[in-house]
Enzyme design. Structure first.
Site, PDB file in Angstrom:
ATOM      1  N   ASN A 402       0.821  -1.199   0.000  1.00 42.42           N
ATOM      2  CA  ASN A 402       0.000   0.000   0.000  1.00 42.42           C
ATOM      3  C   ASN A 402       0.864   1.263   0.000  1.00 42.42           C
ATOM      4  O   ASN A 402       0.989   1.948  -1.025  1.00 42.42           O
ATOM      5  CB  ASN A 402      -0.943  -0.033   1.208  1.00 42.42           C
ATOM      6  N   ASP A 403       1.490   1.534   1.115  1.00 45.98           N
ATOM      7  CA  ASP A 403       2.250   2.777   1.222  1.00 45.98           C
ATOM      8  C   ASP A 403       3.366   2.890   0.189  1.00 45.98           C
ATOM      9  O   ASP A 403       3.664   3.982  -0.286  1.00 45.98           O
ATOM     10  CB  ASP A 403       2.845   2.906   2.626  1.00 45.98           C
ATOM     11  N   VAL A 404       3.960   1.747  -0.164  1.00 40.33           N
ATOM     12  CA  VAL A 404       5.125   1.801  -1.052  1.00 40.33           C
ATOM     13  C   VAL A 404       4.752   2.126  -2.498  1.00 40.33           C
ATOM     14  O   VAL A 404       5.621   2.351  -3.327  1.00 40.33           O
ATOM     15  CB  VAL A 404       5.931   0.483  -1.027  1.00 40.33           C
TER      16      VAL A 404
END
Lengths: 476, 101
Positions: A402-404
């Protein structure tokens, strides 16, 4: 005898360094750990012959205690290390590291208590710990004690957090101020040990250092945990090196300091990969502040896709890049993903894996998890190598990450992730995101990628979604 | 036997060595290497053995016992997890030989 023992320590130290050196290449890595292991066995056996131990008044009982302690500690660690799932590896490393820090602190405790006793019973009656040990030994011993103790209690907190046993990120208001004060008071007691011969001072000193380790670690955000573990790893190394000086043990000094400096560099590399400074990690937790939740709420709707359609899309793609995240590992989907990869490869699709430096829980953790599933390491690409390639990619399959892949890290300066290098999955013709629900990632930040025009969401458990994809691709 | 200046030399050279080892490591090996270095500071076991070996009072023996217990955990646990991780690194030419676990 003494010369043989020293020779054994020297060989052990050399084996550690050569072993670590070999661990820095995938081809020789396995041999590296074997060499280092041989060094450890050699050093341990040599220590049993040590005159320091054999000349003790209580030699037989002490040796028996040593053997029992090794059997218990080693047996437990062997069992837990063999049993732990690959996904839980980071917290296991944290735990073993904490044990090392605790051992270093305990060594210092024995030395300090001993010196304190001797000083108290000295004829002058006013001798201090420093008089007994000498200034250099006393200072390094006390420093090693405080560092080792912080590493011990801090690592246990890190383990508990990663293991999902502890979710708090705040203990007290003004935590950082309290931490700073506590650190000063603890150091004050450290100085007091040096100038006195009081056992009570030593006890209070250790208790304070234990609490300090807890206080330092609790506010650290979950996403920053790898940096902390790496830092504690370096600190334990340092503490071991210092206690090595106290005991006059060259193998401990060399191995400890090598790990201390290697670990410091590794910590910086990790922090850099996440675009955080080490100080930042300590003094601000992502996702704990109100700022993280607000955002602009990323307008738009997520477009859903069924496994059937996703399968078709991928079967006729020229290139598929798979971006795995920790979510994939938690769902144990890596084996299915590898199966999917093999089927796609047979159909002539070029499949690559793209790994963000902090995918998983630590840099390199995801590579380990994929390796476990059987993915050869030459199919796996680092961020710098793959990012330009997304433009030529038909499908970017994001699973459990997600964040990456959050583009707001590039575009939105108010995002807590802003500035973190990301995988440019959004540049691919199509992005398929396998995700369990609609929630946010580890950092709690909304992801505009999920609302992008070329993104389709495949909701479901990672393992189940992967099986459905395999089914869909096979049927074509 | 290791005193003053000699100790400073050892500290310095060991520091450079550690830095040198890590500076050329590919990202994929970061976790195994952290685990490996975690194992290496398990050498604390040796010091713990000496600390327990020279213990005179029951209190010192108790603390020394804990030291050896923890040190052995560090060394053995560090070895086992590192070895397990590194065991899995294999290049693609072997995948044809049907090693699908």
């Amino acid at each position: 005898m003494e010369i043989l023992i020293q020779a054994a320590y020297l060989i052990a130290a050399a084996l550690f360094i050569l072993g670590l050196k070999q661990m820095s290449s995938p081809v020789t890595a396995r041999r590296g750990i074997l060499w280092a292991g041989a060094g450890m066995v050699l050093a341990t056996l040599a220590t049993f012959m040590s005159p320091q131990i054999l000349d003790s008044d209580q030699v037989s009982i002490n040796i028996m205690l040593i053997i029992i302690a090794i059997a218990l500690g080693g047996g437990y660690a062997w069992y837990s290390g063999k049993k732990v799932a690959m996904t839980d590896m980071p917290q296991m490393i944290a735990m073993y590291n904490g044990m090392g820090g605790g051992a270093a602190a305990a060594i210092a405790a024995v030395e300090l208590i001993k010196a304190s006793n001797e000083a108290a019973h000295d004829v002058t009656g006013s001798s201090t710990v420093a008089d007994m040990l000498g200034a250099d030994v006393a200072i390094l011993g006390i420093l090693g004690a405080i560092i080792g103790t912080i590493s011990f209690s801090g690592s246990i907190i890190a383990w508990a957090k990663l293991d999902g046993r502890l979710n708090r990120s705040k203990l007290l208001p003004m935590q950082h101020v309290i931490n700073a004060l506590l650190a000063i008071v603890t150091l004050g007691f450290g100085v007091a040990i040096y100038f006195t011969n009081s056992i009570d001072t030593i006890i209070i000193f250790y208790l304070l250092a234990l609490v300090l380790g807890v206080f330092i670690t609790v506010p650290v955000g979950g996403a920053d945990m790898p940096v902390i573990i790496s830092l504690f790893n370096a600190l334990t190394g340092l503490a071991v090196g210092f206690e090595g000086y106290v005991l006059g043990n060259a193998a401990m000094i060399i191995a400890g300091i090598v790990v201390g400096s290697a670990g410091s560099l590794l910590t910086q590399l990790m922090a850099k990969a996440m675009n955080r400074s080490v100080a930042n990690v300590f003094f601000a937790g992502v996702g704990t502040d109100a700022a993280a939740v607000s955002g602009d709420g990323s307008e738009g709707v997520m477009k859903e896709i069924q496994a059937q359609d996703a399968g078709i899309l991928m079967s006729f793609a020229s290139q598929v890049v798979i971006i795995p995240g920790y979510g994939m590992a938690v769902a144990q989907a890596q084996h299915k993903i590898w199966e999917l990869t093999q089927i796609l490869t047979e159909k002539g699709v070029n499949v690559k894996f793209a790994i963000h430096p902090v995918a998983g829980r630590m840099p390199g953790h995801m590579n380990v998890l994929l390796a476990e599933a059987g993915v050869p390491y030459d199919m796996i690409y680092d961020m710098e190598d793959i990012n330009a390639d997304f433009k030529n990619t038909t499908v970017a399959l994001v699973i459990g990450a997600n964040d990456v892949v959050n583009p707001s890290a590039k575009t939105d300066s108010s995002s807590p992730l802003f500035g973190m290098p990301i995988l440019d999955a959004i540049d691919a013709d199509n992005v398929i995101v396998i995700k369990r629900g609609r929630g946010t990632g580890f950092s709690g930040v909304e992801n505009p990628l999920f609302f992008a025009d070329n993104t389709k969401m495949l909701f479901g458990d990672g393992q189940k979604a992967a099986s459905e994809l395999i089914q869909a691709v096979k049927e074509l | 036997m290791i005193e003053g200046l000699a100790a400073i030399y050892i500290f310095m050279l060991a520091g450079f060595t550690g830095y040198e080892i890590i500076s050329k490591v590919p990202v994929i090996l970061h976790t195994p290497l952290m685990s490996g270095s975690n194992f290496v500071h398990g050498i604390v076991l040796v010091g713990a053995m000496v600390a327990l070996g020279i213990a005179e009072t029951t209190a010192q023996q108790a603390i020394g016992f804990i030291a050896v217990l923890l040190g052995a955990g560090n060394a053995v646990g560090g070895y086992v997890v590192t070895e397990r991780m590194l065991e899995m690194f294999r290049p693609s030419d072997k995948k044809e030989k049907g090693e699908d676990s």
